[in-house]
Design an enzyme around this catalytic site. Structure first.
Site, PDB file in Angstrom:
ATOM      1  N   ASN A   1       0.865  -1.180   0.000  1.00 55.84           N
ATOM      2  CA  ASN A   1       0.000   0.000   0.000  1.00 55.84           C
ATOM      3  C   ASN A   1       0.908   1.239   0.000  1.00 55.84           C
ATOM      4  O   ASN A   1       2.139   1.111   0.041  1.00 55.84           O
ATOM      5  CB  ASN A   1      -0.994  -0.038   1.168  1.00 55.84           C
TER       6      ASN A   1
ATOM      7  N   ASP B   1      -5.550  -7.852   1.224  1.00 59.61           N
ATOM      8  CA  ASP B   1      -5.422  -9.308   1.059  1.00 59.61           C
ATOM      9  C   ASP B   1      -6.150  -9.751  -0.215  1.00 59.61           C
ATOM     10  O   ASP B   1      -5.654 -10.573  -0.984  1.00 59.61           O
ATOM     11  CB  ASP B   1      -6.059 -10.054   2.246  1.00 59.61           C
TER      12      ASP B   1
ATOM     13  N   GLU C   1       3.408   1.502   2.856  1.00 59.44           N
ATOM     14  CA  GLU C   1       4.552   0.584   2.730  1.00 59.44           C
ATOM     15  C   GLU C   1       5.532   1.074   1.667  1.00 59.44           C
ATOM     16  O   GLU C   1       6.746   1.039   1.870  1.00 59.44           O
ATOM     17  CB  GLU C   1       4.033  -0.835   2.429  1.00 59.44           C
TER      18      GLU C   1
END
Ligand SMILES: Nc1ncnc2c1ncn2[C@@H]1O[C@H](COP(=O)(O)OP(=O)(O)OP(=O)(O)O)[C@@H](O)[C@H]1O
Ligand SMILES: [Mg+2]
Length: 337
Positions: A203, A279, A206
């Protein structure tokens, strides 16, 4: 043109990473406490769901692929319940080690709702193991992936910072990628050793961390594009898929224009719970690549599927029917100017 959703049922997928129990305590607000300046909540119900790598596996399984999960749980009630839950979804748990004296990571979310209103998260309590699983146990878990590696099309790696994802797993991942397995890392803190995987799905936060930036430096797509270019230069991989929450996704790498391509978030905007959307994104992107879709189309489907799961409470999954329906009205990717 809207993408056709492939049949994923012939894919064999291994998921490895940090397995988490998502625990929901559902309550109703009652009053203000006289003991402290806090709300008093009345208990209504509670339930456990598969989180972290187990939620990735659940997403893969919901799309119809044969799914095996690798990782570990503690020898505790949560761990036992998780394995039962996963087997109920027909996920192969042969690769899940049960470790004595280890705590299954559990995130308890206390949610509250007035009658007929949607649930609000009030507080989260994390129960965590004191340390990662021992190195020998992690090695054993990796060896099991290797022993089954002749028979897999996809390896999905899910890092939630509980220790399963390390440089040794990176070596295994790149080796499998070089043999033609589609290897996708959804990273949290570790990317060193993963040079050469098929794709990563960070994301924006990150991506900021991996490129030494602050999150607010990546609000603009142009800045994301520059950071992505830096990361790709430092850590080679075929594609970098950056998930941007309610702003959609951006894709960089093989076959993409220099500055990448982007897609707006999909769905109606009635977002209920974004837990686990990343996820779903990683799972659908990997399965779509393994089905030989081009990477922009794989992103488009991942974005459509993520737009479905954010409409449901908890970490939800997207079924092939829901994905087909969502893909009919999902935005198309565009070149970043
Ligand atoms: N508020 C939202 N509205 C619409 N789509 C959303 C929203 N939040 C997330 N999504 C979809 O889900 C995808 C993944 O979400 P996000 O970027 O938040 O991942 P993440 O931070 O890794 O999530 P998590 O780790 O909680 O699973 C986004 O790229 C987007 O397609
Ligand atoms: Mg994530």
């Amino acid at each position: 043109m809207n993408p056709l959703v492939p049949d994923f049922t012939s894919l064999r997928v291994s998921v490895i990473g940090d397995i988490i129990a998502d625990h929901y305590l559902v309550t109703q607000p009652r009053s203000l406490s006289r003991e402290a300046p806090v709300m008093v909540l009345r208990y209504k119900s509670e339930d456990f769901q598969a989180g972290g790598a187990a939620n990735v596996a659940r997403n893969v399984r919901a799309l119809g692929a044969a799914t095996r999960l690798h990782g570990c749980v503690g020898r505790d009630v949560r761990g036992r319940e998780l394995i039962e839950l996963l087997e109920g979804f027909r996920i192969d748990t042969m690769g899940v080690e049960t470790i004595p004296e280890w705590t299954t990571p559990t995130k308890t979310r206390i949610v509250a709702a007035e009658p007929r209103r949607s649930l609000q998260q009030v507080l989260r309590v994390d129960r965590e193991p004191a340390r990662p699983a021992a190195a020998e146990i992690r090695a054993k878990i990796r060896e099991r992936v290797v022993s089954l590696a002749q028979a897999i099309d996809v390896l999905l790696i899910s890092d939630y910072d509980y220790g399963m994802v390390d440089a040794e797993l990176g070596a295994l991942a790149t080796e499998l990628a070089s043999r033609g397995v589609v290897v996708v890392l959804d990273p949290r803190s570790h990317i060193a050793g993963f040079e050469g995987v098929t794709a990563m799905t960070p994301n924006v936060g990150e991506l900021a961390r991996f490129t030494g930036r602050e999150l607010d430096e990546l609000a603009d797509i142009k800045d994301i594009s520059a950071a992505a270019g830096e990361l790709l230069a430092r850590c080679p991989m075929r594609w970098l898929l950056v998930t941007r929450g309610n702003k959609g996704m951006a894709l960089f790498g093989e076959g993409c224009p220099e500055r990448g391509i982007a897609v707006d978030a999909s769905g109606s905007g009635d977002v209920t719970d974004v837990t686990g959307a990343g996820d779903t994104a990683a799972a659908v992107f990997a399965l779509a690549l393994a089905s030989k879709l081009d990477a922009p189309t794989a992103m488009q489907l991942a974005n459509a599927a993520s737009g479905v799961v954010v409409m449901e409470h908890g970490a939800a999954v997207c079924t092939p029917d829901q994905l087909r329906e969502a893909s009919e009205r999902t935005p198309a990717p565009v070149r970043i100017a």
